[in-house]
Scaffold this motif. Sequence first.
Motif, PDB file in Angstrom:
ATOM      1  N   GLN A   1       8.011 -11.988 -18.618  1.00  0.00           N
ATOM      2  CA  GLN A   1       7.063 -12.048 -17.505  1.00  0.00           C
ATOM      3  C   GLN A   1       5.839 -11.185 -17.791  1.00  0.00           C
ATOM      4  OE1 GLN A   1       9.831 -10.794 -14.453  1.00  0.00           O
ATOM      5  NE2 GLN A   1       9.699 -12.773 -13.435  1.00  0.00           N
TER       6      GLN A   1
ATOM      7  N   THR B   1      10.432 -12.450  -7.831  1.00  0.00           N
ATOM      8  CA  THR B   1      10.029 -12.297  -9.231  1.00  0.00           C
ATOM      9  C   THR B   1       8.859 -13.207  -9.485  1.00  0.00           C
ATOM     10  OG1 THR B   1      10.704 -12.525 -11.525  1.00  0.00           O
ATOM     11  CG2 THR B   1      11.715 -14.039  -9.998  1.00  0.00           C
TER      12      THR B   1
ATOM     13  N   SER C   1      11.876 -18.955 -12.277  1.00  0.00           N
ATOM     14  CA  SER C   1      10.568 -19.580 -12.428  1.00  0.00           C
ATOM     15  C   SER C   1      10.763 -21.076 -12.551  1.00  0.00           C
ATOM     16  CB  SER C   1       9.818 -19.028 -13.642  1.00  0.00           C
ATOM     17  OG  SER C   1      10.373 -19.500 -14.847  1.00  0.00           O
ATOM     18  N   TRP C   2       9.706 -21.796 -12.201  1.00  0.00           N
ATOM     19  CA  TRP C   2       9.832 -23.249 -12.109  1.00  0.00           C
ATOM     20  C   TRP C   2       8.517 -23.878 -12.542  1.00  0.00           C
ATOM     21  CZ3 TRP C   2      14.016 -26.138 -10.791  1.00  0.00           C
ATOM     22  CH2 TRP C   2      13.816 -27.493 -10.516  1.00  0.00           C
ATOM     23  N   ASP C   3       8.568 -24.723 -13.556  1.00  0.00           N
ATOM     24  CA  ASP C   3       7.366 -25.401 -14.011  1.00  0.00           C
ATOM     25  C   ASP C   3       7.693 -26.856 -14.311  1.00  0.00           C
ATOM     26  OD1 ASP C   3       5.032 -26.292 -15.041  1.00  0.00           O
ATOM     27  OD2 ASP C   3       5.104 -25.113 -16.880  1.00  0.00           O
TER      28      ASP C   3
ATOM     29  N   ALA D   1       6.627 -15.825 -11.353  1.00  0.00           N
ATOM     30  CA  ALA D   1       6.897 -16.893 -12.299  1.00  0.00           C
ATOM     31  C   ALA D   1       6.212 -16.597 -13.606  1.00  0.00           C
ATOM     32  CB  ALA D   1       6.372 -18.219 -11.741  1.00  0.00           C
TER      33      ALA D   1
ATOM     34  N   THR E   1       2.617 -22.637 -12.471  1.00  0.00           N
ATOM     35  CA  THR E   1       4.040 -22.376 -12.333  1.00  0.00           C
ATOM     36  C   THR E   1       4.334 -21.854 -10.941  1.00  0.00           C
ATOM     37  OG1 THR E   1       4.089 -21.784 -14.656  1.00  0.00           O
ATOM     38  CG2 THR E   1       5.982 -21.144 -13.342  1.00  0.00           C
TER      39      THR E   1
ATOM     40  N   PRO F   1       6.105 -19.787  -8.172  1.00  0.00           N
ATOM     41  CA  PRO F   1       7.001 -18.647  -8.042  1.00  0.00           C
ATOM     42  C   PRO F   1       8.089 -18.906  -7.011  1.00  0.00           C
ATOM     43  CG  PRO F   1       4.981 -18.222  -6.844  1.00  0.00           C
ATOM     44  CD  PRO F   1       4.807 -19.560  -7.519  1.00  0.00           C
TER      45      PRO F   1
END
Length: 460
Positions: free
Chosen positions: A277, A14, A66-68, A16, A23, A25
């Motif tokens: 998204q 998916t 997702s990761w930020d 991010a 960000t 992914p």
Amino acid sequence: MTLRRTLPALTVLTFALLTACNTAPITDTSANNKGAPRFDYVATVPLESGDTPKDLSRTLGGTVLSWDNTDCGTADSEICVALMGMNIKNTVQGKASPQTAQLHAQGLEAQASRKVYIEPNKDVFSGGGSITATMGGSMGVWAGGSMGVWAGGSMGVWAGGIYAPLPQNTTLWQKIRLQQAHTLAPSLGAGVIVAVIDTGIDLKHPAFQGSLTAAASWRDFYANDAIPQEEGVLGIGGYGHGTNVAGIVLQIAPKAKIMPLRVLGQDGSGDVIMVAQAVDWAVANGAKIINMSLGSEDNSKVVQDAIDRAIGKGILVVSSAGNANLNKITYPATNADLKGTGNYAVSVGSVSLQDVKSTFSNYADTLEMVAPGENVAAPAPGGMLAAWSGTSMAAPMAAGGLALALGQTLSVPLSDLTQKMVGNAFDVYGISANQPYKDKLGDKGRLDLETFLKSAIVVK
């Protein structure tokens, strides 16, 4: 559809959410990845220094989407978050529920020692409207060339007051003063990208040739690939919905470019994470307008966060009001008039050609305007032509009108544009049939492109 099968699926699990920060992914290296993952719930988890995707997934029992952590510990730490997909066994009548989410969030907060927000994710959003007519028997064949060709060259959009590409829409477009609008805005939306977040479109339809953005900007978040092609059978579920919506935008602004983004499946429904998204993707890939002919009964923090990021960059967002004939409009339309959002967003309901509220259209004192959304002819999958009815068809008329304005030199600040459209609508409250809906069909009423443009652009 064969178009999808001829191209390899991407292996990204998916994408991010693309915020102003970088960000990271989360990817799936499996060679058998098919379609986007589906989760009952999506969680927003504030990140702290030292967090890792692996540790957070193990602690909370979900899948990191997702990761930020770019700005953790800074003044901008409110955007330091992870989104996680979760499947929770306890549901209400087999469906994910806000009540279950709240209870689970409390447990996760105890585990993670931080505030966690969870909301239902799967099939929360749906596209509205229904196919109401096919042209020329069982199905009409598109015979109007591409919208781009009709907008210039040897052929004209208007011929003797008739809308040449689709004569059956002539009365409809006369109602909203489209011919006059095309005279006032001769660029016809050139240079403006409109993202259509929907069921996808028929990418090979002749109406769209030359009118789509570069293929690198397309995305199918539902199938998790780069080919947002409609799938299904015309007349069943949501198949053809996005193609119709995109075709309406281009009838209003023939030289605009459509960015097709698929978030809804064959049945017309899709997930919160996919919609969010798509909003972020549209912004990152140059959209100036986002059309969302879809809605949910409940607000979504995850989607609203994405919309807030979009309007923070000056992107205009148009959304449909819903088709349940309720005194309540669907989300995100219901948030379009909120402080901080309202300057860049607009909600749209539907009226008939007689300017009477459509029997299906939702209404509310928060609804900002209406447009004629009944039997709107436009391209249909398979190179065909069909008419749909719904607030989904009214919204892209407003999106196209905004594209006409953005293709010209504005005489007002961008932040005033949607309110100029709303404030210069045609007053429908003098019609007796609309009296039960006083002040619930918009500030004034029905879209009038001529008066809107005269108030918003430099007229030469």
